[in-house]
Design a protein around this motif. Structure first.
Motif, PDB file in Angstrom:
ATOM      1  N   ILE A  25      35.973 -29.124  -3.606  1.00  0.00           N
ATOM      2  CA  ILE A  25      35.210 -27.920  -3.939  1.00  0.00           C
ATOM      3  C   ILE A  25      35.936 -27.167  -5.052  1.00  0.00           C
ATOM      4  CG2 ILE A  25      36.361 -26.569  -2.129  1.00  0.00           C
ATOM      5  CD1 ILE A  25      33.737 -25.004  -1.791  1.00  0.00           C
ATOM      6  N   SER A  26      35.173 -26.684  -5.994  1.00  0.00           N
ATOM      7  CA  SER A  26      35.764 -25.928  -7.095  1.00  0.00           C
ATOM      8  C   SER A  26      35.920 -24.470  -6.690  1.00  0.00           C
ATOM      9  CB  SER A  26      34.893 -26.031  -8.350  1.00  0.00           C
ATOM     10  OG  SER A  26      33.662 -25.351  -8.155  1.00  0.00           O
ATOM     11  N   LEU A  27      36.750 -23.774  -7.425  1.00  0.00           N
ATOM     12  CA  LEU A  27      36.936 -22.349  -7.160  1.00  0.00           C
ATOM     13  C   LEU A  27      35.629 -21.595  -7.386  1.00  0.00           C
ATOM     14  CD1 LEU A  27      39.081 -20.239  -6.391  1.00  0.00           C
ATOM     15  CD2 LEU A  27      39.554 -19.945  -8.824  1.00  0.00           C
ATOM     16  N   GLU A  28      34.860 -22.046  -8.352  1.00  0.00           N
ATOM     17  CA  GLU A  28      33.564 -21.423  -8.629  1.00  0.00           C
ATOM     18  C   GLU A  28      32.603 -21.626  -7.466  1.00  0.00           C
ATOM     19  OE1 GLU A  28      30.735 -21.320 -12.503  1.00  0.00           O
ATOM     20  OE2 GLU A  28      30.985 -23.296 -11.586  1.00  0.00           O
ATOM     21  N   ALA A  29      32.548 -22.856  -6.922  1.00  0.00           N
ATOM     22  CA  ALA A  29      31.657 -23.145  -5.800  1.00  0.00           C
ATOM     23  C   ALA A  29      32.084 -22.380  -4.552  1.00  0.00           C
ATOM     24  CB  ALA A  29      31.644 -24.645  -5.522  1.00  0.00           C
ATOM     25  N   LEU A  30      33.384 -22.257  -4.354  1.00  0.00           N
ATOM     26  CA  LEU A  30      33.883 -21.503  -3.204  1.00  0.00           C
ATOM     27  C   LEU A  30      33.516 -20.034  -3.331  1.00  0.00           C
ATOM     28  CD1 LEU A  30      35.543 -21.429  -0.596  1.00  0.00           C
ATOM     29  CD2 LEU A  30      37.594 -21.106  -1.999  1.00  0.00           C
ATOM     30  N   ASP A  31      33.633 -19.508  -4.521  1.00  0.00           N
ATOM     31  CA  ASP A  31      33.252 -18.113  -4.763  1.00  0.00           C
ATOM     32  C   ASP A  31      31.762 -17.914  -4.488  1.00  0.00           C
ATOM     33  OD1 ASP A  31      33.705 -15.390  -5.799  1.00  0.00           O
ATOM     34  OD2 ASP A  31      32.516 -16.054  -7.512  1.00  0.00           O
ATOM     35  N   TYR A  32      30.949 -18.884  -4.875  1.00  0.00           N
ATOM     36  CA  TYR A  32      29.510 -18.807  -4.621  1.00  0.00           C
ATOM     37  C   TYR A  32      29.231 -18.882  -3.116  1.00  0.00           C
ATOM     38  CZ  TYR A  32      24.571 -20.110  -4.581  1.00  0.00           C
ATOM     39  OH  TYR A  32      23.227 -20.159  -4.327  1.00  0.00           O
ATOM     40  N   TYR A  33      29.945 -19.758  -2.420  1.00  0.00           N
ATOM     41  CA  TYR A  33      29.778 -19.909  -0.974  1.00  0.00           C
ATOM     42  C   TYR A  33      30.109 -18.610  -0.244  1.00  0.00           C
ATOM     43  CZ  TYR A  33      30.959 -21.382   3.791  1.00  0.00           C
ATOM     44  OH  TYR A  33      31.051 -21.484   5.161  1.00  0.00           O
ATOM     45  N   LEU A  34      31.085 -17.886  -0.765  1.00  0.00           N
ATOM     46  CA  LEU A  34      31.503 -16.624  -0.148  1.00  0.00           C
ATOM     47  C   LEU A  34      30.771 -15.421  -0.741  1.00  0.00           C
ATOM     48  CD1 LEU A  34      35.349 -17.317  -0.010  1.00  0.00           C
ATOM     49  CD2 LEU A  34      33.725 -17.454   1.878  1.00  0.00           C
ATOM     50  N   ASP A  35      29.721 -15.691  -1.512  1.00  0.00           N
ATOM     51  CA  ASP A  35      28.897 -14.633  -2.113  1.00  0.00           C
ATOM     52  C   ASP A  35      29.706 -13.661  -2.970  1.00  0.00           C
ATOM     53  OD1 ASP A  35      26.626 -15.677  -1.055  1.00  0.00           O
ATOM     54  OD2 ASP A  35      26.376 -14.181   0.522  1.00  0.00           O
ATOM     55  N   GLY A  36      30.769 -14.148  -3.578  1.00  0.00           N
ATOM     56  CA  GLY A  36      31.563 -13.300  -4.460  1.00  0.00           C
ATOM     57  C   GLY A  36      32.237 -12.139  -3.760  1.00  0.00           C
ATOM     58  N   GLN A  37      32.451 -12.266  -2.444  1.00  0.00           N
ATOM     59  CA  GLN A  37      33.039 -11.169  -1.675  1.00  0.00           C
ATOM     60  C   GLN A  37      34.540 -11.020  -1.910  1.00  0.00           C
ATOM     61  OE1 GLN A  37      31.445  -8.954   0.453  1.00  0.00           O
ATOM     62  NE2 GLN A  37      29.539  -9.799  -0.352  1.00  0.00           N
ATOM     63  N   PHE A  38      35.170 -12.079  -2.416  1.00  0.00           N
ATOM     64  CA  PHE A  38      36.615 -12.057  -2.613  1.00  0.00           C
ATOM     65  C   PHE A  38      36.946 -12.177  -4.097  1.00  0.00           C
ATOM     66  CE2 PHE A  38      35.949 -13.506   1.689  1.00  0.00           C
ATOM     67  CZ  PHE A  38      36.939 -12.878   2.419  1.00  0.00           C
ATOM     68  N   MET A  68      45.236 -29.872  -5.990  1.00  0.00           N
ATOM     69  CA  MET A  68      44.520 -29.160  -7.037  1.00  0.00           C
ATOM     70  C   MET A  68      44.408 -30.086  -8.241  1.00  0.00           C
ATOM     71  SD  MET A  68      45.168 -25.260  -8.280  1.00  0.00           S
ATOM     72  CE  MET A  68      46.937 -25.561  -8.263  1.00  0.00           C
ATOM     73  N   GLU A  69      43.181 -30.404  -8.615  1.00  0.00           N
ATOM     74  CA  GLU A  69      42.964 -31.415  -9.645  1.00  0.00           C
ATOM     75  C   GLU A  69      43.165 -30.873 -11.052  1.00  0.00           C
ATOM     76  OE1 GLU A  69      39.211 -33.257  -8.903  1.00  0.00           O
ATOM     77  OE2 GLU A  69      39.924 -34.251  -7.078  1.00  0.00           O
ATOM     78  N   GLN A  70      43.195 -29.565 -11.206  1.00  0.00           N
ATOM     79  CA  GLN A  70      43.545 -28.978 -12.498  1.00  0.00           C
ATOM     80  C   GLN A  70      44.326 -27.710 -12.257  1.00  0.00           C
ATOM     81  OE1 GLN A  70      40.665 -28.778 -15.657  1.00  0.00           O
ATOM     82  NE2 GLN A  70      41.422 -26.803 -16.369  1.00  0.00           N
ATOM     83  N   GLN A  71      45.439 -27.583 -12.942  1.00  0.00           N
ATOM     84  CA  GLN A  71      46.279 -26.408 -12.765  1.00  0.00           C
ATOM     85  C   GLN A  71      45.577 -25.169 -13.311  1.00  0.00           C
ATOM     86  OE1 GLN A  71      49.216 -25.971 -11.225  1.00  0.00           O
ATOM     87  NE2 GLN A  71      49.135 -28.099 -10.540  1.00  0.00           N
ATOM     88  N   PRO A  72      45.544 -24.088 -12.525  1.00  0.00           N
ATOM     89  CA  PRO A  72      44.937 -22.848 -13.018  1.00  0.00           C
ATOM     90  C   PRO A  72      45.864 -22.165 -14.007  1.00  0.00           C
ATOM     91  CG  PRO A  72      45.905 -22.467 -10.874  1.00  0.00           C
ATOM     92  CD  PRO A  72      46.077 -23.944 -11.167  1.00  0.00           C
ATOM     93  N   PRO A  73      45.349 -21.255 -14.809  1.00  0.00           N
ATOM     94  CA  PRO A  73      46.223 -20.494 -15.710  1.00  0.00           C
ATOM     95  C   PRO A  73      47.195 -19.639 -14.911  1.00  0.00           C
ATOM     96  CG  PRO A  73      44.012 -19.555 -15.651  1.00  0.00           C
ATOM     97  CD  PRO A  73      43.940 -20.856 -14.919  1.00  0.00           C
ATOM     98  N   GLU A  74      48.333 -19.351 -15.495  1.00  0.00           N
ATOM     99  CA  GLU A  74      49.340 -18.525 -14.831  1.00  0.00           C
ATOM    100  C   GLU A  74      48.860 -17.078 -14.820  1.00  0.00           C
ATOM    101  OE1 GLU A  74      52.196 -17.367 -12.637  1.00  0.00           O
ATOM    102  OE2 GLU A  74      52.138 -19.470 -13.229  1.00  0.00           O
ATOM    103  N   VAL A  75      48.505 -16.595 -13.626  1.00  0.00           N
ATOM    104  CA  VAL A  75      47.922 -15.253 -13.530  1.00  0.00           C
ATOM    105  C   VAL A  75      48.757 -14.322 -12.661  1.00  0.00           C
ATOM    106  CG1 VAL A  75      45.576 -16.086 -13.913  1.00  0.00           C
ATOM    107  CG2 VAL A  75      46.462 -15.940 -11.574  1.00  0.00           C
ATOM    108  N   GLY A  76      49.871 -14.823 -12.138  1.00  0.00           N
ATOM    109  CA  GLY A  76      50.658 -14.014 -11.216  1.00  0.00           C
ATOM    110  C   GLY A  76      51.218 -12.745 -11.824  1.00  0.00           C
ATOM    111  N   SER A 124      35.178 -23.201 -12.689  1.00  0.00           N
ATOM    112  CA  SER A 124      34.411 -24.428 -12.470  1.00  0.00           C
ATOM    113  C   SER A 124      35.274 -25.678 -12.622  1.00  0.00           C
ATOM    114  CB  SER A 124      33.230 -24.494 -13.446  1.00  0.00           C
ATOM    115  OG  SER A 124      33.697 -24.500 -14.785  1.00  0.00           O
ATOM    116  N   GLU A 125      36.409 -25.552 -13.296  1.00  0.00           N
ATOM    117  CA  GLU A 125      37.281 -26.700 -13.548  1.00  0.00           C
ATOM    118  C   GLU A 125      38.379 -26.836 -12.495  1.00  0.00           C
ATOM    119  OE1 GLU A 125      38.772 -25.810 -17.377  1.00  0.00           O
ATOM    120  OE2 GLU A 125      36.801 -25.753 -18.349  1.00  0.00           O
ATOM    121  N   ILE A 126      38.690 -25.745 -11.813  1.00  0.00           N
ATOM    122  CA  ILE A 126      39.758 -25.763 -10.802  1.00  0.00           C
ATOM    123  C   ILE A 126      39.168 -26.275  -9.495  1.00  0.00           C
ATOM    124  CG2 ILE A 126      41.460 -24.383  -9.571  1.00  0.00           C
ATOM    125  CD1 ILE A 126      41.304 -22.365 -11.892  1.00  0.00           C
TER     126      ILE A 126
END
Length: 223
Positions: free
Chosen positions: A158-171, A191-199, A215-217
């Protein structure tokens, strides 16, 4: 797709149904997770703001900033006195002008002398923010173990985008990425693609950065 956070359509006669009991429990866990996420988000945001404040006012080159602001203060006071004189015709004796700038200088010297104490006070607040952030994150992880993580494994990949959609953008995306990184570190997700460093980014910028790559993560379960 109905949100896992929404259980308004459950009616009283179905409470004894085991499946709906589980849905209610998961829904409540997600709501608690959302509450702790808000606490974590606020603590993280406040921590970054105070760290920036410390760097600006008490960093290595902070003395230059203090002197510049004091110079700006002198200019502002001088301009205010000129406006009073030009608009209202109020003119002060020379000794009062001198006294005003002397008082302003005394305040500056006093603040500069207390710089170390002010820096220590701010550092204590930063330490407290870090503690609150870690406590909120640990509580989020505990709640996610019975809510978010099972869903991610069940829907893998599952992509981060799909997970966000599944959770209705609540998080916030940054919150989801932080929680899922714990599963990646534990070896239960890949994780099939490393996310950008956002910490190190402010929370809002972190979300914007992740949104561009959501969509890529993609996360794949190893269980």
């Amino acid at each position: 797709m109905s949100s896992v956070l929404n259980n308004d359509d459950l009616i009283a006669k179905d409470i004894n149904n085991e499946k709906l009991d589980n849905n209610l429990q998961r829904s409540n866990l997600y709501k608690l997770l959302k509450e702790r996420e808000q606490s974590w988000w606020q603590a993280r945001q406040q921590l970054i703001e105070r760290q920036e404040k410390k760097m600006f006012w008490y960093g290595e080159n902070s003395l230059i900033m203090w002197l510049l602001w004091q110079l700006v203060g002198y200019v502002v006071v001088a301009m205010a006195l000129m406006l009073l004189n030009n608009i209202f015709g109020i003119s002060l004796p020379l000794w009062q002008y001198v006294s005003l700038f002397v008082i302003q200088t005394i305040f500056f010297v006093s603040a500069l002398a207390a710089k170390g104490q002010l820096a220590n006070k701010l550092q204590r607040k930063i330490d407290n923010d870090e503690l609150m952030r870690e406590e909120a994150l640990n509580e989020m992880i505990i709640l996610a173990e019975d809510s978010l993580y099972p869903d991610v494994h069940a829907k893998s990949p599952i992509s981060l985008e799909a997970l966000d959609y599944y959770l209705d953008g609540q998080f916030h995306l940054a919150s989801l990425q932080c929680l899922l990184q714990k599963e990646v570190d534990a070896g239960r997700l890949i994780m099939e693609q490393q996310p950008p460093e956002v910490g190190v980014l402010p929370p809002e910028l972190a979300d914007d950065e992740l949104n561009e790559h959501a969509s890529e993560i993609t996360y794949r379960s190893t269980l």
